[in-house]
Write a protein that holds these residues in place. Structure first.
Motif, PDB file in Angstrom:
ATOM      1  N   ASP A   3      54.785  39.860  46.098  1.00 30.51           N
ATOM      2  CA  ASP A   3      55.519  41.009  46.650  1.00 30.51           C
ATOM      3  C   ASP A   3      54.823  42.312  46.302  1.00 30.51           C
ATOM      4  N   GLU A   4      54.423  42.411  45.041  1.00 27.63           N
ATOM      5  CA  GLU A   4      53.772  43.624  44.530  1.00 27.63           C
ATOM      6  C   GLU A   4      52.519  43.976  45.344  1.00 27.63           C
ATOM      7  N   ILE A   5      51.630  42.987  45.553  1.00 23.00           N
ATOM      8  CA  ILE A   5      50.367  43.311  46.237  1.00 23.00           C
ATOM      9  C   ILE A   5      50.588  43.526  47.741  1.00 23.00           C
ATOM     10  N   ILE A   6      51.578  42.856  48.315  1.00 25.63           N
ATOM     11  CA  ILE A   6      51.878  43.083  49.743  1.00 25.63           C
ATOM     12  C   ILE A   6      52.463  44.493  49.922  1.00 25.63           C
ATOM     13  N   ASN A   7      53.383  44.864  49.030  1.00 23.18           N
ATOM     14  CA  ASN A   7      54.021  46.179  49.151  1.00 23.18           C
ATOM     15  C   ASN A   7      53.050  47.323  48.887  1.00 23.18           C
ATOM     16  N   ALA A   8      52.077  47.072  48.000  1.00 24.03           N
ATOM     17  CA  ALA A   8      51.106  48.127  47.670  1.00 24.03           C
ATOM     18  C   ALA A   8      50.080  48.312  48.788  1.00 24.03           C
ATOM     19  N   SER A   9      49.963  47.330  49.682  1.00 20.26           N
ATOM     20  CA  SER A   9      48.953  47.390  50.738  1.00 20.26           C
ATOM     21  C   SER A   9      49.564  47.937  52.024  1.00 20.26           C
TER      22      SER A   9
ATOM     23  N   LEU B 258      44.629  43.224  49.649  1.00 20.02           N
ATOM     24  CA  LEU B 258      45.362  42.295  48.777  1.00 20.02           C
ATOM     25  C   LEU B 258      44.529  41.979  47.534  1.00 20.02           C
ATOM     26  N   LEU B 259      43.222  41.750  47.745  1.00 20.48           N
ATOM     27  CA  LEU B 259      42.327  41.457  46.614  1.00 20.48           C
ATOM     28  C   LEU B 259      42.231  42.651  45.671  1.00 20.48           C
ATOM     29  N   GLN B 260      42.120  43.857  46.240  1.00 24.57           N
ATOM     30  CA  GLN B 260      41.985  45.056  45.402  1.00 24.57           C
ATOM     31  C   GLN B 260      43.234  45.259  44.539  1.00 24.57           C
ATOM     32  N   HIS B 261      44.399  45.058  45.127  1.00 25.64           N
ATOM     33  CA  HIS B 261      45.631  45.241  44.347  1.00 25.64           C
ATOM     34  C   HIS B 261      45.818  44.129  43.316  1.00 25.64           C
ATOM     35  N   LEU B 262      45.432  42.910  43.683  1.00 20.83           N
ATOM     36  CA  LEU B 262      45.540  41.813  42.708  1.00 20.83           C
ATOM     37  C   LEU B 262      44.586  42.070  41.538  1.00 20.83           C
ATOM     38  N   SER B 263      43.396  42.547  41.868  1.00 22.71           N
ATOM     39  CA  SER B 263      42.417  42.859  40.832  1.00 22.71           C
ATOM     40  C   SER B 263      42.946  43.965  39.904  1.00 22.71           C
ATOM     41  N   ALA B 264      43.511  45.007  40.491  1.00 18.33           N
ATOM     42  CA  ALA B 264      44.045  46.124  39.694  1.00 18.33           C
ATOM     43  C   ALA B 264      45.203  45.656  38.792  1.00 18.33           C
ATOM     44  N   ASN B 265      46.016  44.747  39.302  1.00 16.88           N
ATOM     45  CA  ASN B 265      47.183  44.280  38.534  1.00 16.88           C
ATOM     46  C   ASN B 265      46.850  43.248  37.466  1.00 16.88           C
ATOM     47  N   THR B 266      45.745  42.534  37.637  1.00 18.72           N
ATOM     48  CA  THR B 266      45.425  41.445  36.706  1.00 18.72           C
ATOM     49  C   THR B 266      44.230  41.777  35.813  1.00 18.72           C
ATOM     50  N   GLY B 267      43.440  42.784  36.200  1.00 16.41           N
ATOM     51  CA  GLY B 267      42.227  43.101  35.451  1.00 16.41           C
ATOM     52  C   GLY B 267      41.095  42.111  35.714  1.00 16.41           C
ATOM     53  N   ILE B 268      41.284  41.231  36.701  1.00 13.29           N
ATOM     54  CA  ILE B 268      40.238  40.261  37.059  1.00 13.29           C
ATOM     55  C   ILE B 268      39.420  40.858  38.211  1.00 13.29           C
ATOM     56  N   SER B 269      38.092  40.763  38.122  1.00 14.79           N
ATOM     57  CA  SER B 269      37.255  41.375  39.163  1.00 14.79           C
ATOM     58  C   SER B 269      37.450  40.666  40.503  1.00 14.79           C
ATOM     59  N   ILE B 270      37.172  41.386  41.580  1.00 17.03           N
ATOM     60  CA  ILE B 270      37.302  40.796  42.922  1.00 17.03           C
ATOM     61  C   ILE B 270      36.378  39.587  43.059  1.00 17.03           C
ATOM     62  N   ASP B 271      35.162  39.674  42.503  1.00 17.02           N
ATOM     63  CA  ASP B 271      34.250  38.522  42.581  1.00 17.02           C
ATOM     64  C   ASP B 271      34.853  37.295  41.889  1.00 17.02           C
ATOM     65  N   ASP B 272      35.428  37.492  40.710  1.00 18.14           N
ATOM     66  CA  ASP B 272      36.034  36.350  40.002  1.00 18.14           C
ATOM     67  C   ASP B 272      37.245  35.807  40.755  1.00 18.14           C
ATOM     68  N   LEU B 273      38.024  36.704  41.359  1.00 16.09           N
ATOM     69  CA  LEU B 273      39.175  36.247  42.160  1.00 16.09           C
ATOM     70  C   LEU B 273      38.703  35.418  43.348  1.00 16.09           C
ATOM     71  N   LEU B 274      37.627  35.881  44.003  1.00 19.05           N
ATOM     72  CA  LEU B 274      37.094  35.138  45.162  1.00 19.05           C
ATOM     73  C   LEU B 274      36.526  33.783  44.744  1.00 19.05           C
ATOM     74  N   LEU B 275      35.911  33.750  43.566  1.00 15.22           N
ATOM     75  CA  LEU B 275      35.345  32.491  43.053  1.00 15.22           C
ATOM     76  C   LEU B 275      36.450  31.459  42.839  1.00 15.22           C
ATOM     77  N   VAL B 276      37.507  31.868  42.134  1.00 13.15           N
ATOM     78  CA  VAL B 276      38.618  30.955  41.857  1.00 13.15           C
ATOM     79  C   VAL B 276      39.323  30.564  43.159  1.00 13.15           C
ATOM     80  N   TYR B 277      39.477  31.545  44.043  1.00 11.19           N
ATOM     81  CA  TYR B 277      40.141  31.263  45.306  1.00 11.19           C
ATOM     82  C   TYR B 277      39.344  30.224  46.108  1.00 11.19           C
ATOM     83  N   ALA B 278      38.007  30.368  46.147  1.00 11.73           N
ATOM     84  CA  ALA B 278      37.176  29.426  46.915  1.00 11.73           C
ATOM     85  C   ALA B 278      37.284  28.022  46.334  1.00 11.73           C
TER      86      ALA B 278
END
Ligand code: HEM
Length: 179
Positions: free
Chosen positions: A23-29, A51-71
């Motif tokens: 909800d948080e990342i959808i509402n922030a976008s 969505l990635l930028q807000h998730l990254s900001a909220n979790t402190g995980i870089s966008i590259d690391d988020l994409l890696l785990v997501y893939a």
């Protein structure tokens, strides 16, 4: 970008971080879709980026690391939905070197509006592969995650090094060596 990429992404976010984070990342976008995705729809890549930028900001995980785990998660979706296509391969190097001239060609037949990268094979041996990734979406770490899982799928291991050819990540050289 295809809806399945969004629906699987939001499922993973819910599993790892909870529904409040979704909800948080959808509402922030600022989303034309209003955050409502169907797996067969097509949506703007800029929505995924927000969505990635807000998730990254909220979790402190870089966008590259988020994409890696997501893939790495997305690969299991591919294993389930495209098992026939994967079964045509016996070897990870064969499979990865065939993304451009076979796998994504088949994807394009199913989804004519898919936004796919290009992977140019520069050098290939039985145990090594050098490829150049090009995409305006700079999703090289999504590619890296899919490659990691491709090796795992064949009970194999590799070291994969990325070299950015352009600072914005739209051109990246992949150096792959089977262990
Ligand atoms: C994107 C399908 C294997 C690299 C995509 C998309 C689909 C897809 C549906 C999203 C297109 C869109 O949103 O419009 C498949 C299928 C595969 C496969 C069915 C195997 C059966 C691979 C592998 C790699 C790869 C092994 C490894 C490098 C990528 C990348 C993208 C992508 C990096 C993101 C788009 C971009 O960078 O511009 N693929 N793929 N794919 N695929 Fe594949």
């Amino acid at each position: 970008m295809k809806g399945i990429v969004f629906t699987e992404f939001l499922d993973l976010v819910e599993n790892k971080f909870g529904l409040e984070m979704v909800d948080e990342i959808i509402n922030a976008s600022n989303l034309e879709s209003e955050g409502i995705y169907t797996s067969v729809g097509t949506y703007k890549f800029s929505e995924m980026l927000q969505l990635l930028q807000h998730l990254s900001a909220n979790t402190g995980i870089s966008i590259d690391d988020l994409l890696l785990v997501y893939a790495e998660h997305f690969f299991s979706v591919l294993e389930d939905s495209y098992s026939g296509l994967l079964a045509t391969y016996k070897d990870p190097i064969e499979m990865i070197s065939s993304i451009e001239n076979h796998i994504h060609v088949e994807v394009r037949k199913i989804y004519p509006d898919a936004e796919l990268p290009t992977f140019e094979v520069i050098e290939k041996t039985d145990n090594s592969l050098v490829m150049i990734y090009k995409s305006s979406r700079a999703m090289h770490h999504f590619g890296l995650g899919l490659m990691n899982k491709t090796f795992e799928h064949f009970n194999s291991k590799a070291s994969i090094v990325l070299e950015k050819l352009k600072a914005d990540g739209t051109e990246v050289k992949f150096l792959i060596n089977k262990n």
